[in-house]
Design a protein around this motif. Structure first.
Motif: not given
Length: 519
Positions: A325-329, A333-342
């Protein structure tokens, strides 16, 4: 020699030996006498010391006896005191028990009197009840005679009337309760959502589809392109990334929708430029090594993310997908940051609602796992993510939350709407997802505002996608010489204060118009 002389000599020798023995015996006797004297002195000193030690020991024994006696007497006194206290407590208890026994006898007598009084009152109440029942029967017969209805019929009508009235009132009360509950629920939900958002610190979006690779000099561009473009074609084929080599000084653009490919291309290009050996065979070798390194980094990122969030027992394949996810947007929006935030939002909201925060955090982290599959699928990312989570043994509540966060399946668990709400919160907050058009319009607007801030400028237009700025000045305020100076100053200010791709051409237009109207 004369025998007589020999005899004399022998006699003299014998006499000398005897005299020596006598002297030795005398010396020995003296030493013995001295030793006996020393021994007697030592014996006397020993006897004196022994007597002294004996007296000291006797004194210590007397002192110890006295102290032991005193301790024994103290212990005996303490025991006697305790025995005396125990006897006093026993006497007090006996007195208390005697008093309680006397009070109990008194209470029994009083209870007997009260019981007799109650029995008399019960008899009186039974008599009055019998009389009341007779009067009630007589009253019912009179009412039946007057109303023309039996008691059962009247009772049935009354119950039916009360039932209808109660139902009407119950429906009104129920509607009021529902309305009040909705108002309270909406208010409480807004409160929980606001508190959840306030307690989560989120990063701004930084992802796009282009990576700028900076070079030390433009001479390296020729090596990267290679003879007849074979190096750049090999690099594009190996990485799946488009390399744009234009007139941008000391920079090459890496263009690809997949951030993972762009990262592999960037690291490979960096190694090739550092090494200096750039040819197709070397490019394929470096790209392959970089790809393996990225896979290891992906696993490490996934493990670190899971540890940071405190999630345990996650399958290795799911951990690897979390790292990818770190290398997917998604919409910038960065997917890993979005998933961690969620995940953090879900945990906070679940805790506020009294639910399991760990399970909600797990579902929040994995809700977009279907966006990073190893193989392409015709399913939507929500359904594919639920399928993967079920495959690797996740909780049914987590599987349902993943599948239902875009309303593609029915929500069966309480955490499912929480995950959906937190996903929307993370994606909808300002700055989370990049809007390229808005940024482009803002850059155009900033260019025009910068030009119009100079005195004498009438209008400014950014054309050719912002690569040229045309400035129209007032001819009576700006001369031809001032036009050259203005063009230079605007270009310098753009270069120092703004960020822009490529270059921007600044054109200052000054004209004199003579206008007349024929009527």
């Amino acid at each position: 020699m004369d025998p007589l002389i020999i005899v004399y000599i022998v006699v003299a020798l014998v006499a000398g030996l005897i005299a020596g023995k006598l002297v030795f015996a005398k010396n020995t006797q003296q030493k013995i006498d001295e030793a006996e004297g020393n021994a007697k002195n030592i014996l006397k000193e020993a006897e004196l010391k022994a007597e002294t030690i004996r007296k000291e020991k006797e004194l210590e024994a007397k002192e110890r006896f006295v102290s032991l006696k005193a301790a024994h007497e103290k212990e005996v006194n303490e025991r006697n005191r305790k025995i005396s206290d125990s006897e006093n407590r026993i006497k007090q208890k006996e007195q208390s028990l005697s008093q309680k026994e006397a009070n109990a006898d008194k209470q029994v007598k009083e209870n007997d009197a009260i019981k007799e009084n109650l029995n008399r009152q019960i008899e009186l109440v039974n008599k009055k009840r019998t009389e009341l029942e007779k009067h009630q029967e007589e009253h019912i017969r009179r009412l039946e005679k007057i109303a023309g209805l039996s008691a059962e019929e009247a009772k049935t009508q009354l119950v039916e009337s009360l039932k209808n009235e109660a139902q009407t009132q119950a429906i009104g009360i129920q509607q009021e309760i529902i309305d009040e509950a909705k108002q309270k629920a909406n208010k409480e939900a807004r409160k929980i959502i606001i508190q959840t958002i306030q307690r989560t610190a989120a990063e701004q979006a930084i992802e796009n589809s282009i990576t700028v690779f900076n070079l030390e000099s433009d001479e390296v561009k020729g090596q990267i392109i290679g003879r007849e473009g074979r190096n750049i074609r090999a690099l594009e084929a190996a990485t799946g990334v488009d390399l744009i080599v234009d007139d941008t000084p000391e920079a090459i653009l890496l263009s690809c929708f997949d951030p993972l490919r762009r990262e592999i291309a960037r690291l490979s290009l960096q190694r090739l430029v550092t090494d200096g050996r750039i040819h197709p065979a070397r490019i394929e070798e470096v790209v392959e090594k970089t790809r393996k390194q990225i896979e290891e980094q992906v696993m490490e990122i996934g493990e670190r993310t899971v540890i940071d969030l405190g999630i345990h027992g996650l399958h290795k394949e799911l951990v690897r997908m979390v790292g990818r996810m770190r290398y997917r947007s998604s919409y910038g929006q960065n997917l890993l940051m979005h998933s961690r935030e969620t995940a953090n939002l879900c945990a906070i909201m679940a805790a506020e609602l009294g639910l399991n925060p760990k399970l909600a955090k797990r579902a929040g982290l994995l809700h977009d796992i279907g966006k990073v599959p190893d193989e392409e699928s015709e399913l939507s990312h929500a359904l594919l993510g639920a399928k993967l989570a079920e495959k690797y043994g996740e909780n049914p509540a987590v599987v349902n939350a993943i599948a239902a966060h875009h309303d593609e399946t029915e929500m069966q668990y309480v955490i499912s709407p929480i995950v959906q709400a937190c996903d929307a919160i993370s994606g909808a907050r300002p700055g989370a997802r990049r809007e390229i058009m808005q940024q482009y319009l803002q850059r155009i607007k900033d260019l025009e505002n910068l030009a119009t801030s100079y005195p004498g400028v009438e209008k400014a237009y950014a054309i050719q996608a912002g690569r040229e700025l045309r400035v129209i000045v007032e001819s009576d305020k700006v001369s031809d010489q001032d036009s050259d100076k203005l063009s230079f100053e605007i270009a310098q200010k753009i270069q120092t204060e703004m960020t822009f791709p490529g270059q921007i051409k600044v054109t200052v237009i000054r004209e004199k118009r003579a206008v007349n109207v024929a009527r």
